[in-house]
Design an enzyme around this catalytic site. Structure first.
Site, PDB file in Angstrom:
ATOM      1  N   SER A  15      88.728  -8.516 -34.854  1.00  0.00           N
ATOM      2  CA  SER A  15      89.810  -8.060 -33.983  1.00  0.00           C
ATOM      3  C   SER A  15      90.696  -7.104 -34.758  1.00  0.00           C
ATOM      4  O   SER A  15      90.772  -7.187 -35.989  1.00  0.00           O
ATOM      5  CB  SER A  15      90.648  -9.252 -33.529  1.00  0.00           C
ATOM      6  OG  SER A  15      91.814  -8.826 -32.852  1.00  0.00           O
ATOM      7  N   TYR A  28      95.424 -16.770 -35.997  1.00  0.00           N
ATOM      8  CA  TYR A  28      94.442 -15.872 -35.398  1.00  0.00           C
ATOM      9  C   TYR A  28      94.207 -14.662 -36.301  1.00  0.00           C
ATOM     10  O   TYR A  28      93.064 -14.291 -36.593  1.00  0.00           O
ATOM     11  CB  TYR A  28      94.909 -15.425 -34.009  1.00  0.00           C
ATOM     12  CG  TYR A  28      93.921 -14.549 -33.293  1.00  0.00           C
ATOM     13  CD1 TYR A  28      92.786 -15.090 -32.701  1.00  0.00           C
ATOM     14  CD2 TYR A  28      94.113 -13.170 -33.214  1.00  0.00           C
ATOM     15  CE1 TYR A  28      91.862 -14.276 -32.035  1.00  0.00           C
ATOM     16  CE2 TYR A  28      93.204 -12.356 -32.558  1.00  0.00           C
ATOM     17  CZ  TYR A  28      92.082 -12.923 -31.968  1.00  0.00           C
ATOM     18  OH  TYR A  28      91.173 -12.120 -31.332  1.00  0.00           O
TER      19      TYR A  28
END
Length: 144
Positions: A15, A28
């Protein structure tokens, strides 16, 4: 795959969040940063072989998990469009595929800022509500 001597591709989906820590998303961001570093290591290790390693760094994709976001998601992509771009990038041999590219440029530009200014800008942005908070998106398969 390596022992067979055949060609192949390993594709890891990380990501843009793995490029730099963002307030409210520490775990995350850390997991995606770790994946990016792991894929970089594999890429270097496997370069002399017929195996290719591709890192995918998507920005926002329209999914059930982003449906509840109450903040701007610049460059939001439909999942099928992201899949087409991802596959095209792998077929072209692109080692690091950023979806969409313009968000990658924005992320790089933010990285050029001094840490204090970068943090001040990001701290003012709304964050995704955590599990149990009002407005949190249910994660399929996660027991409450």
């Amino acid at each position: 795959m390596r022992e067979s001597g055949r060609r192949g591709a390993l594709v890891g989906v990380a990501s843009l969040a793995g490029w730099r820590g963002m307030p409210g998303n520490g775990a995350y961001c850390a997991s995606k940063a770790g994946l990016i570093a792991y894929l970089q290591s594999l890429r270097a290790e496997l370069r002399p072989t017929a195996l290719r390693v591709h890192t995918i760094s998507p920005g926002y994709l329209r999914t059930p998990l982003t449906a509840g976001n109450r903040f701007a998601m610049p460059g939001l992509l439909e999942a099928d469009e992201a899949a087409r771009r991802l596959l095209a990038g792998v077929a072209a041999g692109t080692e690091h595929i950023v979806l969409p590219r313009r968000i990658g440029w924005l992320s790089h530009a933010l990285d050029l800022l001094p840490a204090r200014l970068h943090d001040r800008i990001l701290l003012g942005q709304p964050r995704k509500p955590r599990a149990g908070e009002p407005g949190a998106t249910d994660i399929p398969g996660l027991k409450k």
